[in-house]
Each structure stands twice: as C-alpha cells, then as structure tokens.
Design a protein around this motif. Structure first.
Motif, PDB file in Angstrom:
ATOM      1  N   TYR A   1       0.862  -1.142   0.075  1.00  0.00           N
ATOM      2  CA  TYR A   1      -0.121  -0.036   0.006  1.00  0.00           C
ATOM      3  C   TYR A   1       1.020   1.253  -0.013  1.00  0.00           C
ATOM      4  CZ  TYR A   1      -3.196  -3.446   1.927  1.00  0.00           C
ATOM      5  OH  TYR A   1      -3.747  -4.773   2.040  1.00  0.00           O
TER       6      TYR A   1
ATOM      7  N   ALA B   1      -3.462   3.579  -3.492  1.00  0.00           N
ATOM      8  CA  ALA B   1      -2.906   3.385  -2.038  1.00  0.00           C
ATOM      9  C   ALA B   1      -1.724   3.920  -2.066  1.00  0.00           C
ATOM     10  CB  ALA B   1      -2.908   1.893  -1.630  1.00  0.00           C
TER      11      ALA B   1
ATOM     12  N   ASN C   1       1.039   5.279   0.655  1.00  0.00           N
ATOM     13  CA  ASN C   1       1.083   5.394   2.067  1.00  0.00           C
ATOM     14  C   ASN C   1      -0.311   5.057   2.722  1.00  0.00           C
ATOM     15  OD1 ASN C   1       3.865   5.848   1.815  1.00  0.00           O
ATOM     16  ND2 ASN C   1       3.287   8.085   1.867  1.00  0.00           N
ATOM     17  N   ALA C   2      -0.764   4.206   2.211  1.00  0.00           N
ATOM     18  CA  ALA C   2      -2.226   3.751   2.960  1.00  0.00           C
ATOM     19  C   ALA C   2      -2.329   2.807   4.183  1.00  0.00           C
ATOM     20  CB  ALA C   2      -3.172   3.394   1.920  1.00  0.00           C
ATOM     21  N   ASP C   3      -3.032   2.680   4.933  1.00  0.00           N
ATOM     22  CA  ASP C   3      -3.040   1.716   5.897  1.00  0.00           C
ATOM     23  C   ASP C   3      -3.943   0.696   5.589  1.00  0.00           C
ATOM     24  OD1 ASP C   3      -3.785   0.392   8.154  1.00  0.00           O
ATOM     25  OD2 ASP C   3      -3.979   1.925   9.691  1.00  0.00           O
TER      26      ASP C   3
ATOM     27  N   THR D   1      -7.957   5.677   4.056  1.00  0.00           N
ATOM     28  CA  THR D   1      -6.554   6.068   3.769  1.00  0.00           C
ATOM     29  C   THR D   1      -6.537   5.732   2.183  1.00  0.00           C
ATOM     30  OG1 THR D   1      -5.743   4.009   4.768  1.00  0.00           O
ATOM     31  CG2 THR D   1      -5.807   5.770   6.092  1.00  0.00           C
ATOM     32  N   PHE D   2      -7.350   5.130   1.761  1.00  0.00           N
ATOM     33  CA  PHE D   2      -7.175   4.696   0.061  1.00  0.00           C
ATOM     34  C   PHE D   2      -7.802   5.871  -0.559  1.00  0.00           C
ATOM     35  CE2 PHE D   2      -6.438   1.019   2.236  1.00  0.00           C
ATOM     36  CZ  PHE D   2      -5.491   0.059   1.397  1.00  0.00           C
ATOM     37  N   GLU D   3      -7.690   6.010  -1.808  1.00  0.00           N
ATOM     38  CA  GLU D   3      -8.535   6.927  -2.600  1.00  0.00           C
ATOM     39  C   GLU D   3      -9.297   6.444  -3.836  1.00  0.00           C
ATOM     40  OE1 GLU D   3      -7.442  11.201  -3.012  1.00  0.00           O
ATOM     41  OE2 GLU D   3      -5.492  10.380  -2.291  1.00  0.00           O
TER      42      GLU D   3
ATOM     43  N   ASN E   1     -12.352  12.066  -4.659  1.00  0.00           N
ATOM     44  CA  ASN E   1     -12.274  10.773  -3.920  1.00  0.00           C
ATOM     45  C   ASN E   1     -13.651  10.036  -3.498  1.00  0.00           C
ATOM     46  OD1 ASN E   1     -11.452   8.384  -2.509  1.00  0.00           O
ATOM     47  ND2 ASN E   1     -10.609   9.715  -0.852  1.00  0.00           N
TER      48      ASN E   1
ATOM     49  N   LYS F   1     -10.105  -3.258  -3.576  1.00  0.00           N
ATOM     50  CA  LYS F   1      -8.708  -3.416  -2.546  1.00  0.00           C
ATOM     51  C   LYS F   1      -8.588  -5.032  -2.468  1.00  0.00           C
ATOM     52  CE  LYS F   1      -7.197  -3.086   2.250  1.00  0.00           C
ATOM     53  NZ  LYS F   1      -7.042  -4.386   2.485  1.00  0.00           N
TER      54      LYS F   1
END
Length: 556
Positions: free
Chosen positions: A364, A378, A380-382, A388-390, A403, A416
């Motif tokens: 990610y 992603a 720097n997504a969690d 935290t994704f777009e 978004n 995802k």
C-alpha cells in the motif's frame, strides 16, 4: 521510447511551447491510445514492455539497488521475434542488467548499442561518463555488442545514426528495432542549438497561468529545467523525423508497425495537461503516457481509442499483428489489444495493477488497481483503514480530484480485494529472488560490478564515495581470479582496499599513484556468493565505483 518525457511534452497533447512537429504529424496519422499506462519508473516499464508481464514477476522491482536486473529466464519480445526470423536491435537505454546473463545480447537482441546502468553519467554507467558530470551526453562511452566503444557527438544523435544504419542494413529481412532514448532524462545536457531555441521562454501564456493547475506554481528552477527538457524533446523530434524518413526512403513505410511512447511521467514540474502526480507516482501523471501506433495497413489514421491498455499488452498485441503465436510456455499478464485498437472488438472488462516503491514491493505504499474506469490508489495507506485509500472514476474524473471512497465503500473494498490478490500472487513470483551476475564464464571474461546493482541500505549515498553495499554473484568455475577496486579519483597512499567474497577476504595497500587497486590471484571455488568491496583510508570507509572480477591466466 523516450525517457521521462511526460504526457504534456508534445504539441499534439496541447503544450503551447514545445516544438514537436514530426511526432505531431505521426500522431495525426496514428491510432492514439489515450488511456495507456506504463509503470511509474523506467526499469519496471522496460521489463513489462518486453515481456508482457508485471515487472515484479521478472525480478525487476526498482531502478537500482540490485532491483533493475531482469531474470535471464524471462522470454522477451526480441527473443520470440528472433526465433521467427526477425533481425533484432536496440539502441539507447536498456536498464535491465549490464552483466551476463542479463544483457541485451543475452535477451534476444542480435545488435545492441547501449549505455550502462539506468542513465548516461549515472552510477552504473561507464566510468568515463560518470566522471564527466557536465558533458557525459557528448562523446559518450557505450557498449556495442558487449564491447566498450566511444562514439563522437551528442548521445541522441549517435543513437539515431545507428538506428538509421540498422534500417539500411536490415531492410531485406523482417526486423524489430527498439530505439530507446535516454533523453530527456537528467542530467539535462543538450546541444547549444536546441538550448538556444527555448532560452528566452517566459512561461507567460494563459495556459501557464491556468488556475488550479500544478504547473502554474513552477519555480524558477522548474522553468529552467523545462527549457532544457523542451530543447531535448525537439532534438528527439528531429530524430524521429529522420527515422520515419528512412523508413519511407527504404520502401518500408507500408509494411512496418511504428510505435511511439514514453516510459513514465515527467520528472520535473511542468505542463502535463492536468494529470495528478509526477514520475514515480501511481497517480495518472506518473503512469499515463502517450502511445501512438501506425503502419502495415493495420491501424486507422487519426483515431483515438480510450480503452484501458498498458505496457503488458504490447508483446501479445504485436505478436498477433505479426501472426506469430505466443509460445505456449509463456504466461503474460497482458492481452492482445489488436482487435480493440482496430475497432473490431469492443473493450472487454479488465483489471490492471500498478505499483512501485524503493526496495522490495510493498502492498500500500505506492500502488493502484484499476477495474475498467474505476481506480483505487494506495499512497502510504493503512490496510486496515479504507479511508486512507482513494477511489476515482477516471471517465468522469481523469485528473483524480474527487475521492469516492466514502460515497462508494463497497466498490472500494472490492478493488482493494483485487489489489491484495494480485499483490499476493506477484509476491510469490520465483524471479523476485536476487539475480546473480555470473562471473568467470566465457560469455563475460571480465565482470564489472557497478553501483547500479549494489545492494544494501546505504544507497542514499548512491552518488557519493560513501556508497557501500554488496553484490550477488555466482562464480562459474574454480580458479584464480583478480580483483580490481576502482575509485573516482586518486586513492591516497596507504589506503587499504578490501574485498570479501563469501568467507574469502583479501586486501592490498594503495601506492598513491592511481585510482584503482588490484588484488591478484585469489582462488575462488565455483558457487554463489555475496561480494563486498571497500576502502579504509584517511577519510574513513568509502566504497568503490566499480569492482572488476576476472579470471587470471595460469595463476598470473
């Protein structure tokens, strides 16, 4: 293919400043793929382009630090075409391994004239280029069919001269010519004629001041870089014109497929039509590039196709166009887009994965997953926090401004899941294990290990003397070997040069009269090793620029 030339660096894509008349005319007579994607950076793009596979599967996971060596087991477009009677050649940038068995000549190219490493004058290129920081693009040292040569003139001129010569020599047989310019990649060096074309460019048009566009905030440094990039782009455009004119003169125009593309987005901030992000990014500005295809009576002139296509589709598309079956043992991630490009088949539903980060692939950190016109990003997504994704609808929002994660969470979760699935699959690819340079074989009697393939966590010092690390090698045969550590300047007298190959460590003292220290007649047994080389001197520990390892003759 050009290097670091962004989507907006052409007249036909709306740039108000750059002069690219030959490429613009080519665009007008080509089918233009307006939704075509490469990887965010260069070596991954090149691996996928030549194999039809996600670059991680090929062993390529970075641009240096040992991550830009494509597995010898990979089968390239050049290998397939060569086995089907084609003459194959590459001029310019390879960036998939400089040692046996990873060179162009080992991967299907019968002729090659290439620079070393990832760029002219970069660590990994020939020593003679690296030390000329202000002029490496002129009178460049290159490898021609694995032999070091020096060619006079500007590098893009030299590569074009050789491309034209290749066309003249191979016109009696089917051919595949891969013209891979290293320009307009940094360092931004160019002939004065082209620099003068843009030296007074003020960036004061309505386009330059367009509200809400990133390029409206170009700094003076950005503008200075853009002027040089545009000069390099016009130089390339002149060369594209030369190659196309040669095809016509040789009577090959009507029976040759011509493709033009760039390898990723622009490195520096400048006009890019509005796409978000730059080179290195999984945003559209890092991966969406122009793709023109024409010729051989197969492709309609002045037509746009907006179907989702990518570098992994090029190999199967060209093989179908050439009526050459894909070898049964090859698994590609891409698929032929020929019928879609020709308008004979509606675009089928598809998914596409794109990712890159320094070092080994992470899930990610900088990745994107496409399903038709929807894209999950992603950065720097969690993985445990969907917010935290777009998520974007590229048909309605190609510039990735709106978004949709919170308004369409179910779709975001589906995408995802697709990203997680392909990441897991790719992470298990056998070619992701480190590639080993084969030392001591008849194919490469002298192996030159460079910073391009140096591994380790100290690669922030890639350009500096402090760069240290390790190489992965395989000794082909038992025997005596000589080890030569090369520095970028004179090595102070008394400095100790050390080389460690597995458990074998040897050293010698510098005499203070040269930039290299040789350790002769080291007995090495056949096998796999990790190699380290370093200097211990008045300035502390430093690394070499090159380490040469070659077979000694009768122990001498």
């Amino acid at each position: 293919m050009t290097d670091d030339q962004g989507y907006g660096d052409f007249g036909f894509t709306g740039n108000p400043h750059v002069k690219t008349p030959n490429i613009d005319r080519l665009a007008a007579r080509s089918t233009r793929l307006t939704n075509f994607h490469n990887s965010p950076v260069c070596a991954p793009t090149r691996a996928s382009l030549l194999t039809g596979r996600y670059h991680q599967r090929t062993g390529v996971h970075d641009t240096y630090n040992g991550g830009a060596i494509m597995a010898a087991e990979e089968v390239t477009l050049a290998e397939i075409l060569s086995k089907n009677g084609y003459k194959t050649g590459i001029v310019g940038k390879w960036h998939l391994g400089d040692n046996y068995p990873f060179r162009p000549s080992d991967q299907g190219f019968q002729y090659s004239l290439v620079h070393g490493g990832g760029g002219v004058g970069q660590p990994g290129d020939f020593y003679e280029n690296f030390i000329r920081t202000d002029s490496s693009y002129f009178n460049t040292t290159l490898a021609e069919n694995d032999r070091k040569v020096q060619r006079q003139g500007y590098c893009s001129d030299v590569f074009t001269d050789q491309a034209v010569q290749f066309l003249r020599e191979k016109r009696s047989a089917p051919f595949f010519l891969y013209v891979s310019y290293n320009a307009p990649h940094t360092p931004l060096q160019l002939p004065k004629k082209y620099e003068d074309m843009y030296k007074d460019l003020a960036f004061d048009t309505e386009t330059d001041r367009q509200e809400g566009k990133a390029w409206a905030n170009m700094t003076d440094a950005d503008k200075a870089a853009a002027r040089k990039v545009y000069g390099m782009a016009t130089n390339i455009d002149d060369h594209v014109g030369r190659i196309l004119a040669e095809l016509k003169q040789q009577g090959l125009e009507d029976n040759t497929i011509v493709i033009f593309l760039t390898d990723n987005g622009n490195q520096q901030l400048r006009f890019n039509t509005g796409f978000r992000g730059l080179k290195g990014s999984a945003w559209e500005g890092g991966t969406r590039v122009p793709f023109l295809i024409s010729g051989a009576g197969l492709f309609e002139a002045n037509k746009e196709v907006n179907a989702l296509t990518a570098h992994i589709d090029v190999l199967p598309t060209l093989l179908e166009a050439a009526k050459i079956p894909l070898p049964a043992h090859i698994r590609t991630d891409g698929r032929s887009a020929l019928k879609t490009i020709q308008g004979r088949l509606a675009p089928a539903p598809r998914s596409f994965y794109n990712a890159w980060n320094r070092g080994w692939t992470e899930p990610y950190r900088n990745a994107a997953f496409y399903r038709d016109h929807f894209k999950l990003v992603a950065v720097n997504a969690d993985g445990d926090d969907l917010n935290t994704f777009e998520l974007f609808d590229l048909d309605k929002d190609p510039y990735e401004q709106n978004n949709l994660v919170q308004s369409q969470p179910a779709l975001a979760r589906q995408l995802k899941k697709g990203l997680d699935s392909i990441f897991t699959d790719i992470s298990n690819s056998p070619n992701l294990t480190p590639r080993r340079v084969i030392v001591g074989s008849t194919h490469e009697p002298l192996s030159i290990l460079t910073r391009q393939d140096l591994g380790g966590t100290n690669m922030g010092a890639w350009l500096a003397d402090k760069a240290t690390g390790y190489w992965n090698i395989a000794i082909a045969e038992d025997g005596f070997y000589h080890l030569r550590s090369i520095h970028t300047g004179t090595i102070a007298k008394g400095t100790r040069s050390l080389v460690r190959i597995g458990h074998v460590q040897r050293s010698a003292l510098a005499k203070g009269d040269g930039h290299a220290v040789t350790i002769p007649n080291v007995w090495l047994k056949k096998g796999d090793y990790v190699v380290e080389s370093w200097f211990e001197g008045p300035g502390g520990v430093t690394g070499p620029y090159y380490l040469e390892i070659g077979r000694s003759v009768s122990g001498n």
